[in-house]
Enzyme design. Sequence first.
Site, PDB file in Angstrom:
ATOM      1  CB  THR A  85      -0.940   0.012   1.222  1.00 43.68           C
ATOM      2  OG1 THR A  85      -1.775  -1.143   1.188  1.00 43.68           O
ATOM      3  CG2 THR A  85      -1.815   1.252   1.232  1.00 43.68           C
ATOM      4  CD  GLN A  98      -4.948  -3.044   0.015  1.00 42.96           C
ATOM      5  OE1 GLN A  98      -4.868  -3.703  -1.035  1.00 42.96           O
ATOM      6  NE2 GLN A  98      -5.017  -3.606   1.212  1.00 42.96           N
ATOM      7  CG  ASP A 124      -6.223   1.799   1.096  1.00 42.94           C
ATOM      8  OD1 ASP A 124      -7.347   1.841   1.631  1.00 42.94           O
ATOM      9  OD2 ASP A 124      -5.362   0.943   1.371  1.00 42.94           O
ATOM     10  CG  ASP A 135     -10.807   1.036   4.568  1.00 42.20           C
ATOM     11  OD1 ASP A 135     -11.926   1.229   5.089  1.00 42.20           O
ATOM     12  OD2 ASP A 135     -10.212  -0.062   4.604  1.00 42.20           O
ATOM     13  NE  ARG A 153     -12.690  -1.092   6.684  1.00 37.09           N
ATOM     14  CZ  ARG A 153     -12.510  -2.256   6.048  1.00 37.09           C
ATOM     15  NH1 ARG A 153     -13.105  -3.359   6.482  1.00 37.09           N
ATOM     16  NH2 ARG A 153     -11.728  -2.309   4.983  1.00 37.09           N
ATOM     17  CD1 TRP A 155      -5.974  -0.650   9.476  1.00 36.67           C
ATOM     18  CD2 TRP A 155      -4.944   1.252   8.971  1.00 36.67           C
ATOM     19  NE1 TRP A 155      -4.819  -0.978   8.810  1.00 36.67           N
ATOM     20  CE2 TRP A 155      -4.166   0.177   8.481  1.00 36.67           C
ATOM     21  CE3 TRP A 155      -4.495   2.553   8.748  1.00 36.67           C
ATOM     22  CZ2 TRP A 155      -2.963   0.380   7.813  1.00 36.67           C
ATOM     23  CZ3 TRP A 155      -3.306   2.755   8.081  1.00 36.67           C
ATOM     24  CH2 TRP A 155      -2.540   1.671   7.616  1.00 36.67           C
TER      25      TRP A 155
END
Length: 585
Positions: free
Chosen positions: A362, A391, A414, A437, A493, A495
């Site tokens: 990532t 990602q 991401d 995310d 959420r 991480w």
Amino acid sequence: MKHKLILLLGLFFLFSAFKADKPVITVFMIGDSTMADKNLTGGNPERGWGQMLPGYFSEDIRVDNHAMNGRSSKSFIDEGRWDKVLSLVKKGDYVFIQFGHNDEKPKADRHTDPGTTFDANLRKFVNETRAKGGIPVLFNSIVRRNFGVAADAQTVKAAVNQDDFRKDAKHEPSAAVKPEESKKLIDTHGAYLDSPRNVAKELNVPFVDMNKITHDLVEGLGPDKSKELFMWVAPNTVPAMPKGREDNTHLNVYGGRVIAGLTVGAIAEVVPGLAKYVRHYDFVVAQDGSGDFFTVQEAIDAVPDFRKSVRTTILVRKGVYKEKIVIPESKINVSLIGQEGAVLSYDDYANKPNCFGENKGTSGSSSCYIYAPDFYAENITFENTSGPVGQAVACFVSADRVYFKNCRFLGFQDTLYTYGKGCRQYYEDCYVEGTVDFIFGWSTAVFNRCHINSKGNGYVTAPSTDKGQKYGYLFYDCRLTADAGVNNVYLSRPWRPYAQAVFIRCNLGEHILPAGWDNWGNKDNEKTAFYAEYQSQGEGADPEARASFSHQLKDLKGYGMETVLAGEDGWNPVKNGNELLTIKR
């Protein structure tokens, strides 16, 4: 409420249309090779000063450069070039007129005489421009780099002829010039310099004395240093000219930028109507050759390390710059300003192999890395074009006091990585899109009046706030929307267990699930994460149905943007913009 919303939407579209229809002023340029755009083939470093001029104006001004190598006022007219320009001029446009170099040439197809035919051609340009409602501006010729003692006829003739016959560089160093000959420039233009000035006075036209501007510059630099402005190219260094070049008439990239910068200052003085559009940047990046560099990374690399107490400003002109950009920690105080359509793009992703066959991961997938403190970006698009492949980061930010204004962050999973621990970031009027995310990381980040768009079902944020850190993510007056068919999105959420995210007065679309918040499959996260809202609006606002571990704030005590971003140094971009702080270590 419904009627107010309709009214607001109506005003939005009205002002959007107004902006789209706003007339752009065109500056037409007519002249010779010292002004003209150049072919970039083979890394050709030659530039006309007019080619570099767009980097000194705001986007309200469009520069349309019709200057052409080898043309005099006479040949420009005889070849129909002036008629073409004139047909394009509309009321309020400007025409910059600069001839002289080639009017001096003896050939009949180009030669004019100062005081008679040269002046008559200049009058023609002026009068016909005015007849179309345009505004003419006259310039005289830039100086030739011709150092010596006396202006004898032979020396002047040789200098004039060199305009057409660009000389190859000597493989051996040139014979040294005598010291007494190196101090003064010999004038090679004579009365051709007076004609634009005289016609300007006669017809009440703005006049820019470019000969004086360039004379003072070149003579001030001296015979050696002044070569840096002109086409002095060593052999075997540029593919376009393998034999090199010794040219005292034509400018290189650096010379074109410097002289355009000096000239635009003079233009602002004699043409007040253009002064408000003038901009000065330390570096310009442009794919069309109108800047100092072709790539953004070249400009970043040119920034002096740890340049204190002042910003280094970089203009990125329109274009998609496909390059993996790194702004290292030593390049502090950089301002990256984009013209409309300036896009920094790359297509790495986490599972893409690196040169050793390992997955990039990532963190290794980002299109742009920002490590330097006090970085500022405006009107820049950061994108990762790899698509929905897992990602794939568009922008990786690991620096303190970073400010993004009117920027876009495009990707899927991401998209925006707020990586830096203990770092503060401020996003104002920005657009961020993604699926899962797509805003994530450790930093304290404030999003003010931003548009957050979900391209797929998933999670808007995934903060990894450290335990004991006072703030994580705060969204103020933001708008959360989604692509068609997207209807299953959580605000966040965690991480990491102590994740924090607070949404304040945000308009939430119907894609936001009633529960709003997710625990990432770990009930223990509900005890440590802090998720809250204050006065959420829109179809996705549902305080009664929210996850039980989330909070509805009763007031904003402790949550003012200035308080959140202040840290120990009092950083306040909300009030002070990109003003630098005085930081002592």
